[in-house]
Scaffold this motif. Structure first.
Motif, PDB file in Angstrom:
ATOM      1  N   ILE A  67       8.692   8.870   4.610  1.00 15.06           N
ATOM      2  CA  ILE A  67       7.431   8.167   4.859  1.00 15.06           C
ATOM      3  C   ILE A  67       7.279   7.172   3.718  1.00 15.06           C
ATOM      4  CG2 ILE A  67       4.924   8.427   5.038  1.00 15.06           C
ATOM      5  CD1 ILE A  67       6.973  11.546   5.456  1.00 15.06           C
TER       6      ILE A  67
ATOM      7  N   GLN B 252       4.788   3.884   1.780  1.00 17.82           N
ATOM      8  CA  GLN B 252       3.464   3.288   1.615  1.00 17.82           C
ATOM      9  C   GLN B 252       3.615   1.983   0.855  1.00 17.82           C
ATOM     10  OE1 GLN B 252       0.492   5.327  -0.835  1.00 17.82           O
ATOM     11  NE2 GLN B 252      -1.099   4.606   0.570  1.00 17.82           N
TER      12      GLN B 252
ATOM     13  N   LYS C 128      -1.540  -0.512   1.020  1.00 20.52           N
ATOM     14  CA  LYS C 128      -1.603  -0.242   2.456  1.00 20.52           C
ATOM     15  C   LYS C 128      -1.529   1.257   2.739  1.00 20.52           C
ATOM     16  CE  LYS C 128       0.278  -4.697   3.914  1.00 20.52           C
ATOM     17  NZ  LYS C 128       1.250  -5.382   4.804  1.00 20.52           N
ATOM     18  N   GLY C 129      -1.520   1.610   4.011  1.00 18.75           N
ATOM     19  CA  GLY C 129      -1.503   2.997   4.413  1.00 18.75           C
ATOM     20  C   GLY C 129      -0.095   3.555   4.551  1.00 18.75           C
ATOM     21  N   LEU C 130      -0.027   4.769   5.068  1.00 23.53           N
ATOM     22  CA  LEU C 130       1.235   5.478   5.228  1.00 23.53           C
ATOM     23  C   LEU C 130       1.940   5.047   6.510  1.00 23.53           C
ATOM     24  CD1 LEU C 130      -0.088   9.029   4.280  1.00 23.53           C
ATOM     25  CD2 LEU C 130       1.281   7.515   2.831  1.00 23.53           C
TER      26      LEU C 130
ATOM     27  N   TRP D  92       5.418   6.109   8.861  1.00 27.69           N
ATOM     28  CA  TRP D  92       6.544   7.010   9.102  1.00 27.69           C
ATOM     29  C   TRP D  92       7.819   6.197   9.289  1.00 27.69           C
ATOM     30  CZ3 TRP D  92       9.144   7.871  14.000  1.00 27.69           C
ATOM     31  CH2 TRP D  92      10.062   8.930  13.962  1.00 27.69           C
TER      32      TRP D  92
ATOM     33  N   PRO E  96      10.864   2.790  15.637  1.00 19.47           N
ATOM     34  CA  PRO E  96      11.466   1.597  16.235  1.00 19.47           C
ATOM     35  C   PRO E  96      11.018   0.298  15.585  1.00 19.47           C
ATOM     36  CG  PRO E  96       9.930   2.640  17.760  1.00 19.47           C
ATOM     37  CD  PRO E  96      10.078   3.560  16.619  1.00 19.47           C
TER      38      PRO E  96
ATOM     39  N   TYR F 290       8.481   8.258   0.164  1.00 23.52           N
ATOM     40  CA  TYR F 290       8.364   9.700   0.010  1.00 23.52           C
ATOM     41  C   TYR F 290       9.330  10.402   0.946  1.00 23.52           C
ATOM     42  CZ  TYR F 290       3.659   8.782  -1.975  1.00 23.52           C
ATOM     43  OH  TYR F 290       2.603   8.341  -2.723  1.00 23.52           O
TER      44      TYR F 290
ATOM     45  N   GLY G  90       2.955  19.410  10.643  1.00 24.46           N
ATOM     46  CA  GLY G  90       2.702  18.331   9.685  1.00 24.46           C
ATOM     47  C   GLY G  90       3.715  18.418   8.551  1.00 24.46           C
ATOM     48  N   TYR G  91       3.657  17.436   7.657  1.00 23.99           N
ATOM     49  CA  TYR G  91       4.544  17.426   6.484  1.00 23.99           C
ATOM     50  C   TYR G  91       3.901  18.268   5.394  1.00 23.99           C
ATOM     51  CZ  TYR G  91       7.155  13.714   8.786  1.00 23.99           C
ATOM     52  OH  TYR G  91       7.923  12.984   9.672  1.00 23.99           O
ATOM     53  N   ASP G  92       4.488  19.425   5.114  1.00 27.14           N
ATOM     54  CA  ASP G  92       3.822  20.361   4.212  1.00 27.14           C
ATOM     55  C   ASP G  92       4.325  20.322   2.772  1.00 27.14           C
ATOM     56  OD1 ASP G  92       5.483  23.462   5.343  1.00 27.14           O
ATOM     57  OD2 ASP G  92       6.282  21.474   4.849  1.00 27.14           O
TER      58      ASP G  92
ATOM     59  N   TRP H 240       6.195  17.602  -0.062  1.00 23.86           N
ATOM     60  CA  TRP H 240       6.519  16.205  -0.294  1.00 23.86           C
ATOM     61  C   TRP H 240       7.177  16.045  -1.665  1.00 23.86           C
ATOM     62  CZ3 TRP H 240       4.261  11.829   2.583  1.00 23.86           C
ATOM     63  CH2 TRP H 240       3.494  12.228   3.688  1.00 23.86           C
ATOM     64  N   GLY H 241       8.026  15.021  -1.789  1.00 17.87           N
ATOM     65  CA  GLY H 241       8.459  14.579  -3.097  1.00 17.87           C
ATOM     66  C   GLY H 241       7.353  13.782  -3.768  1.00 17.87           C
ATOM     67  N   GLN H 242       7.541  13.470  -5.031  1.00 13.85           N
ATOM     68  CA  GLN H 242       6.521  12.741  -5.794  1.00 13.85           C
ATOM     69  C   GLN H 242       6.455  11.273  -5.402  1.00 13.85           C
ATOM     70  OE1 GLN H 242       7.956  13.359  -9.807  1.00 13.85           O
ATOM     71  NE2 GLN H 242       9.223  11.513  -9.758  1.00 13.85           N
TER      72      GLN H 242
END
Lengths: 117, 107
Positions: free
Chosen positions: A39, A41, A45-47, A49, A63, A96, A103-105, A107-109
């Motif tokens: 993912i 960012q 801006k926002g996240l 995928w 896509p 990330y 959901g993504y439980d 995450w990397g930093q």
């Protein structure tokens, strides 16, 4: 406790390939229950995928990235990787890696990758 | 693609306030809507998965619900550590999509 850690170049030139690796510790990347994803960012801006991979090799990509993205997995090294070709300034972002069940439980930093000459 | 329209884009609230953030899906994502908390310089944190399931370790003041096409994250009593940006996400149909985010700050 599962931990993920991104690694790779922080600066990539336009038109070149962005390559990142996510190393997973505290759990096996070969678990059939999970997908492993990227993912990003962009600044301010926002996240967004990017894509997911299962240890079996099944992949899903966004896509919107126009077939520039490839995600691979190395179960022997317990890591997975992102390759994004023909990058431009629009690909500048914090990237990330994360684990997904629903959901993504975990995450990397995150790692900031800047595309600039 | 399933578009997740999140509102409001930002809100100001006081400690102890009840806060609600909503996402409307352009197509039904079934129950596969998740909520994340994101603080600057940190990784996003999963709060709620599949509409109303509290992720392990997340305080019970966070809850998720659905009414028709609208999915809502509620914080029952805002605490200092809750000031952050919140995102919804659908994982029903690829490409997984996020809402635009709601920034919660101090009034």
């Amino acid at each position: 406790q599962v931990q993920l850690q991104e690694s790779g170049p922080e600066l990539v030139k336009p038109s070149e390939t962005l390559s990142l690796t996510c190393s997973v510790s505290g759990g096996s990347i070969s678990s059939s229950s999970y997908y492993w994803g990227w993912i990003r960012q962009p600044p301010g801006k926002g996240l967004e995928w990017v894509g997911d991979i299962h240890y079996s090799g099944t992949t899903y990509y966004n896509p919107s990235l126009n077939s520039r993205v490839t995600i691979s997995i190395d179960t022997s090294r317990n890591h997975f990787s992102l390759s994004l070709t023909s990058v431009s300034a629009a690909d500048t972002a914090v990237y990330y890696c994360a684990r997904r069940l629903v959901g993504y439980d975990y995450w990397g930093q995150g790692t900031l990758v800047t595309v600039s000459s | 693609d399933i578009q997740m329209t999140q509102s409001p884009p930002s809100l100001s609230a006081s400690l102890g306030d009840r806060v609600a953030i909503t996402c409307r899906a352009s197509q039904s994502p079934s129950t596969y809507v998740n909520w994340y908390q994101h603080k600057p310089g940190k990784a996003p944190r999963l709060l709620i998965y599949a509409t109303g399931n509290l992720q392990s370790g997340v305080p019970s003041r966070f809850s998720g619900s659905r009414s028709g096409p609208d999915f809502t994250l509620t914080i029952s009593s805002l605490q200092p550590e809750d000031f952050a940006t919140y995102y919804c996400q659908q994982t029903y149909r690829t490409p997984w999509t996020f809402g635009q985010g709601t920034k919660v700050d101090i009034k």
